[in-house]
Design a protein around this motif. Structure first.
Motif, PDB file in Angstrom:
ATOM      1  N   HIS A  64       0.819  -1.215   0.000  1.00  0.00           N
ATOM      2  CA  HIS A  64       0.000   0.000   0.000  1.00  0.00           C
ATOM      3  C   HIS A  64       0.849   1.260   0.000  1.00  0.00           C
ATOM      4  O   HIS A  64       0.487   2.254  -0.630  1.00  0.00           O
ATOM      5  N   ARG A  65       1.992   1.235   0.683  1.00  0.00           N
ATOM      6  CA  ARG A  65       2.890   2.393   0.628  1.00  0.00           C
ATOM      7  C   ARG A  65       3.345   2.616  -0.808  1.00  0.00           C
ATOM      8  O   ARG A  65       3.344   3.736  -1.314  1.00  0.00           O
ATOM      9  N   ASN A  66       3.690   1.535  -1.494  1.00  0.00           N
ATOM     10  CA  ASN A  66       4.146   1.655  -2.875  1.00  0.00           C
ATOM     11  C   ASN A  66       3.014   2.125  -3.795  1.00  0.00           C
ATOM     12  O   ASN A  66       3.236   2.947  -4.687  1.00  0.00           O
ATOM     13  N   TRP A  67       1.818   1.618  -3.585  1.00  0.00           N
ATOM     14  CA  TRP A  67       0.690   2.056  -4.415  1.00  0.00           C
ATOM     15  C   TRP A  67       0.383   3.533  -4.206  1.00  0.00           C
ATOM     16  O   TRP A  67       0.053   4.249  -5.155  1.00  0.00           O
ATOM     17  N   MET A  68       0.495   4.003  -2.967  1.00  0.00           N
ATOM     18  CA  MET A  68       0.322   5.443  -2.747  1.00  0.00           C
ATOM     19  C   MET A  68       1.421   6.219  -3.457  1.00  0.00           C
ATOM     20  O   MET A  68       1.170   7.271  -4.049  1.00  0.00           O
ATOM     21  N   ALA A  69       2.655   5.713  -3.417  1.00  0.00           N
ATOM     22  CA  ALA A  69       3.769   6.382  -4.089  1.00  0.00           C
ATOM     23  C   ALA A  69       3.534   6.430  -5.594  1.00  0.00           C
ATOM     24  O   ALA A  69       3.782   7.465  -6.233  1.00  0.00           O
ATOM     25  N   ALA A 107       1.035  12.703   2.447  1.00  0.00           N
ATOM     26  CA  ALA A 107       1.998  13.791   2.284  1.00  0.00           C
ATOM     27  C   ALA A 107       2.052  14.681   3.519  1.00  0.00           C
ATOM     28  O   ALA A 107       3.102  15.246   3.830  1.00  0.00           O
ATOM     29  N   LEU A 108       0.964  14.783   4.242  1.00  0.00           N
ATOM     30  CA  LEU A 108       0.930  15.599   5.461  1.00  0.00           C
ATOM     31  C   LEU A 108       1.632  14.912   6.630  1.00  0.00           C
ATOM     32  O   LEU A 108       2.142  15.579   7.526  1.00  0.00           O
ATOM     33  N   PHE A 109       1.649  13.594   6.634  1.00  0.00           N
ATOM     34  CA  PHE A 109       2.292  12.838   7.712  1.00  0.00           C
ATOM     35  C   PHE A 109       3.791  12.682   7.468  1.00  0.00           C
ATOM     36  O   PHE A 109       4.593  12.886   8.363  1.00  0.00           O
ATOM     37  N   GLU A 112       8.059  11.567   2.515  1.00  0.00           N
ATOM     38  CA  GLU A 112       9.062  10.596   2.054  1.00  0.00           C
ATOM     39  C   GLU A 112       8.447   9.237   1.738  1.00  0.00           C
ATOM     40  O   GLU A 112       8.985   8.485   0.930  1.00  0.00           O
ATOM     41  N   MET A 113       7.333   8.912   2.369  1.00  0.00           N
ATOM     42  CA  MET A 113       6.709   7.607   2.093  1.00  0.00           C
ATOM     43  C   MET A 113       6.198   7.531   0.657  1.00  0.00           C
ATOM     44  O   MET A 113       5.954   6.445   0.152  1.00  0.00           O
ATOM     45  N   LEU A 114       6.077   8.672  -0.001  1.00  0.00           N
ATOM     46  CA  LEU A 114       5.537   8.706  -1.353  1.00  0.00           C
ATOM     47  C   LEU A 114       6.616   8.652  -2.432  1.00  0.00           C
ATOM     48  O   LEU A 114       6.316   8.784  -3.615  1.00  0.00           O
ATOM     49  N   GLY A 115       7.854   8.432  -2.039  1.00  0.00           N
ATOM     50  CA  GLY A 115       8.935   8.310  -3.014  1.00  0.00           C
ATOM     51  C   GLY A 115       8.926   6.934  -3.656  1.00  0.00           C
ATOM     52  O   GLY A 115       8.918   5.922  -2.961  1.00  0.00           O
ATOM     53  N   GLN A 125       5.912   7.866  11.404  1.00  0.00           N
ATOM     54  CA  GLN A 125       4.777   8.625  10.879  1.00  0.00           C
ATOM     55  C   GLN A 125       4.057   7.841   9.777  1.00  0.00           C
ATOM     56  O   GLN A 125       2.832   7.890   9.667  1.00  0.00           O
ATOM     57  N   THR A 126       4.831   7.124   8.975  1.00  0.00           N
ATOM     58  CA  THR A 126       4.241   6.309   7.911  1.00  0.00           C
ATOM     59  C   THR A 126       3.414   5.179   8.503  1.00  0.00           C
ATOM     60  O   THR A 126       2.289   4.923   8.063  1.00  0.00           O
ATOM     61  N   ILE A 127       3.964   4.524   9.504  1.00  0.00           N
ATOM     62  CA  ILE A 127       3.238   3.434  10.172  1.00  0.00           C
ATOM     63  C   ILE A 127       1.952   3.968  10.788  1.00  0.00           C
ATOM     64  O   ILE A 127       0.872   3.385  10.616  1.00  0.00           O
ATOM     65  N   LEU A 128       2.057   5.080  11.496  1.00  0.00           N
ATOM     66  CA  LEU A 128       0.871   5.676  12.124  1.00  0.00           C
ATOM     67  C   LEU A 128      -0.175   6.025  11.068  1.00  0.00           C
ATOM     68  O   LEU A 128      -1.358   5.703  11.245  1.00  0.00           O
TER      69      LEU A 128
END
Length: 171
Positions: A64-69, A107-109, A112-115, A125-128
């Motif tokens: 899911h992190r990758n799909w958001m990226a 992006a607000l949290f 970097e998770m969107l790279g 923050q990404t986990i949260l």
């Protein structure tokens, strides 16, 4: 068991009830599940998830992190062709747009998770954020299902008033 019919005569069929939503005595579980009970159930579920915020992360976390990226970084026509990660976007377009919407909050949290190249990125923050989106979407889903069954149930139990004006005139 016996069925009671209204005083309008036996031609009126009793309300249909789904077997999965009925108790043995014939009363609907939807009748019994009020807003307070639903709220308590949802809050209990959310509390368990909050207690597990720091728990393990499954493969789905990186998927899911990758799909958001992907959806945050690329135009829609490239979403299904991005192969930086083994976790390519392979769900239908509605779900891809859902991930895009989630990326706006991400992006607000922690932007970097969107790279796209940040494979296996897992800041606190990404986990949260990802845990909170699970809780929020569950609340929306359960609330929508509850509302659907409540409105469907009450609509099916509403009295039939067709012809009531003529019934009084002929009496």
């Amino acid at each position: 068991g016996s069925r009671r019919f209204s005083s309008m005569g036996s031609s009126m069929a009793p309300p249909r009830r789904s077997p999965r939503l009925s108790k043995p005595d014939g009363d609907s579980l939807v009748d019994e599940l009020g807003l307070a009970e639903l709220g308590a159930l949802l809050m209990s579920s959310a509390a368990v998830k909050v207690l597990m915020l720091a728990a393990y992360r499954s493969t789905d976390f990186e998927v899911h992190r990758n799909w958001m990226a992907i959806t945050a970084s690329l135009p829609p026509e490239k979403w299904y062709f991005e192969e930086t990660s083994e976790w390519t976007l392979d769900y239908p377009p509605f779900f891809a747009w859902f991930e895009k919407a989630l990326s706006w909050g991400a992006a607000l949290f922690d932007a970097e998770m969107l790279g796209l190249s940040n494979l296996n990125y897992a800041s606190p923050q990404t986990i949260l954020y990802q845990r909170l989106t699970v809780i929020a979407t569950e609340l929306v889903l359960v609330g929508a299902v509850w509302h659907y069954f409540r409105s469907r149930h009450f609509r099916s139990r509403a009295p039939n008033h067709q012809g009531s004006a003529t019934a009084g005139a002929t009496a």
